[in-house]
Design a protein around this motif. Sequence first.
Motif: not given
Length: 369
Positions: A170-180, A219-224, A307-319
């Motif tokens: 789970p991610f949140w995709l934000y739109d922001m306007d700004g001035t500098g 994008p900012v991931d929203a999973s703890e 609110y958006t779902l993005l694809p991720v492969w998680m690999v657990c490597y035993d070494y």
Amino acid sequence: MVVQYKCPSCGADMRYDAETGKLKCGSCGKLMAVDDAKKAEGREKDSEEKISPFRPEEIEDEAEFGRIEREKGSAEFDGEDGHQYICNNCGAVVITTTDTTATKCSFCGAPVVLGDRLSGRKAPVWLIPFKITKNQAMDAFRKWCKGGKLTPKDFMTADRIKNITGMYVPFWLYDMDGTGEADCTATRVRTYSQGDYIYTETKYYHVYRRVHMTYSKVPVDASEKMNDEMMDKLEPFHESELTHFEMPYLAGYLAEQYNYDDNELLPRVRERIGRYANEYLASTITGYSTVTYHRKDIQLNPVNARYTLLPVWMVCYDYRDSEHIFAMNGQTGKIVGKPPLSKQKMAMWFAGISAGVFALMRLVTLFFV
């Protein structure tokens, strides 16, 4: 509500296939488009985009950013209930955590989508489907392992993969306007010779900049459970492939709900976009020897969050009796993680560098003597 997709030809389980972009039967190989699977499920497409808009005229307190009413009358998941579901395929009990929205039956292996956890405020707006298959992810990871110049030789074989899991994070995709705005004093320094003298000329300038900036789909991931640094490094995701969320995309993968809403992650995205804005503002002041800022001000205003779902492969490597976690962008194939380092290879690398430096110094000494 358990949702499972069955093959219309043979009745076997269907999973989303990243290679074809369709649901594929695990038995006869029949393909079914996502829209057809949704129609077969008997669900109407929800055309309303569930966006968290920031409307100053309606929301006075920024703490209320993103807290709007969505889909009156739709069910919302109560985190204290529904930890057990019944598999429609074999009747076994499917036990889940409160965050799980897609999993598989541990008895028959059938993909399970928990529809009641994907409605109301928990319904994603967008999703990027998997583009990398499990076999492609395995091959890419093995190739990536072999490319490590300082990793142990036996790690490079990549034959100790404990498990590889495709999941929608789970991610949140934000739109922001700004001035500098920046107010500073800059100098240009020139040194030149005239006769027997060397002159240094310094010119001073008053520099003022005011810029308008728009940032889209940050994008900012929203999973703890996910490591924020690792998720950030998986970027970029190509937003051109964002599609409206449909449950069939989840079939065969794991998926979770967000743990942090858009309001809770607002400080983090402000800090992140603030760095981008600061770098951009500084990039507009170039061609000077020195720049001294008297005032710099960056204002960022949230527009909306999706609110958006993005694809991720998680690999657990035993070494060597320890686990190493790696992540792969399920859209682009980018891999991030920290492989173990070989002390022997590091020593050889250091010795090689030292020998090269020593030889260079000796050559310089002989040249000048």
